[in-house]
Design an enzyme around this catalytic site. Sequence first.
Site, mmCIF file in Angstrom:
data_model
loop_
_atom_site.group_PDB
_atom_site.id
_atom_site.type_symbol
_atom_site.label_atom_id
_atom_site.label_comp_id
_atom_site.label_asym_id
_atom_site.label_seq_id
_atom_site.Cartn_x
_atom_site.Cartn_y
_atom_site.Cartn_z
ATOM 1 C CB THR A 115 -0.915 0.026 1.246
ATOM 2 O OG1 THR A 115 -0.135 0.356 2.405
ATOM 3 C CG2 THR A 115 -1.595 -1.321 1.456
ATOM 4 C CB CYS A 116 0.210 4.866 -0.224
ATOM 5 S SG CYS A 116 -1.142 5.058 0.958
ATOM 6 C CG HIS B 158 3.220 -6.713 12.148
ATOM 7 N ND1 HIS B 158 3.459 -5.438 12.616
ATOM 8 C CD2 HIS B 158 3.172 -6.618 10.792
ATOM 9 C CE1 HIS B 158 3.557 -4.596 11.597
ATOM 10 N NE2 HIS B 158 3.390 -5.292 10.481
ATOM 11 C CB SER C 207 -3.755 2.552 10.289
ATOM 12 O OG SER C 207 -4.153 1.316 9.760
ATOM 13 C CD GLN D 31 -5.012 0.026 1.682
ATOM 14 O OE1 GLN D 31 -4.546 -0.034 2.827
ATOM 15 N NE2 GLN D 31 -4.831 1.075 0.898
ATOM 16 N N GLY E 95 -14.680 28.087 -4.394
ATOM 17 C CA GLY E 95 -13.298 27.704 -4.643
ATOM 18 C C GLY E 95 -13.250 26.298 -5.192
ATOM 19 C CB ALA E 96 -11.889 24.720 -7.865
ATOM 20 N N GLY E 97 -10.511 24.072 -4.506
ATOM 21 C CA GLY E 97 -9.365 23.428 -3.881
ATOM 22 C C GLY E 97 -9.603 21.965 -3.561
ATOM 23 C CD GLU E 98 -5.702 17.251 -2.453
ATOM 24 O OE1 GLU E 98 -5.550 16.082 -2.060
ATOM 25 O OE2 GLU E 98 -4.753 18.016 -2.716
ATOM 26 C CG MET E 99 -10.024 20.690 3.028
ATOM 27 S SD MET E 99 -9.536 19.072 3.665
ATOM 28 C CE MET E 99 -7.850 19.432 4.174
#
Length: 433
Positions: A50-51, A103, A113, A124, A193-197
């Site tokens: 995963t990331c 684990h 996490s 995942q 606005g067009a922000g990510e948040m």
Amino acid sequence: MNNIVSVGTSHHIAPIEFREKLAFSEEQLIESLHNLRNSYHLKEAVILSTCNRVEVYAVANSQMISESPTKTLIDFLSHYHRIGVDMLKKWSYLHQNIESIQHLFRVTSSLDSMVVGESQILGQVKEAYDISRSAGGSGTILNRLFTKAFSVGKRIRTETTIASGAVSISYAAVELAKKIFNSLEDKTVAIIGAGEMSELTAKHLVTNGVSKVIVANRTYERAVKLADKFKGTPVSYDEDLSFLIDADIVISSTEAPTYMIKRKQLAEIMKKRKHQYMFLIDIAVPRDIEPDVNKINHAFLYNIDDLEAVVASNIKDRHEEAYLAEQIVTEEAQKFHDQLQIFEVNPTIKALHQQFQEIADVELQECLNLTELSNTQETAITSMAHAIVKKLLHHPIQNLRNSVNDGNTDHTQYVHTLKQLFALDEKYDKEQE
């Protein structure tokens, strides 16, 4: 005997630059699983990528005595990703047997996490396990291990509140909106606005029932682009705020140097709305909404600090619940480890019993062929032969099982000795796979 091992790295100990080097695509996962079994002679394997983490879980063959299974996994990762062994050891953790079990249970329970209690990791892990199973990577032991890990994750989410409460700004906004409106169904959200948040918050609101989205931006083309993602309505931003007349929820996140929403203009909008509730989320820095907006009746304004306070409180609650979850993981890991030990000696017990029974049956048949007995007599002699086998093996089998439950006794020595003394065939081990 089976030896569960795991090697991995995660956001806890390694920078993203290193984790990127270890990452596997789905095609690489399948290729690597075949490689681990064929070239590295591991009995079973599952790779989780995963990331935030890359981990390899494996079951070593009983023949792998001279070489450490964890060293085998390190060598595999080093060769496959062309990373030096020393660097791998620096940024990796190595586990064996009960440590590997514990684990994995912590991972599927989201105790390991970045955000304790998040639900994404369970899906995942399931996906990684499904890929391995389809590719022939997992077998009897890892099938049992991962199935149990999913069960433990579910138990923790059922018996604790570790997954409750918003732990991100966007989720906190949804949580507060629900408290104000009770239900978000048929509500309209306006995004300034067009922000990510703003986009992420709107996405969570839509997922939770918001039916209509309005996107306002000074650049109309950007409003169109974001509105398309939610099948919404794009509008050009206007200082009179007329586009807010139908809005129940307002999200503002721009880089404007002055307030985008001022008290005077919004008060006029609220009159036209007949003072229906309006929930405003200001996640801009500097702020987009004049603080005095909160003085308007039925207008509820929250800024980034308000939302972060909610998140911090929920994170604290989750960490308190994590203590109980850790106890469940420890208990379940020990229980599974004990069951696995019993499972491991069963093939030897079966082989021992089958060998004695086959000898008894051969000798019994030769005896019956030399005599003329009634059916009743044959049944009695056969029962006696079976009883002798059972009584002869009672103590050896009982002592073998007791050695598993006794943490101070190495039952692998007993198994090895029995196989040598009685030349037990390895085919009985294979029947269990």
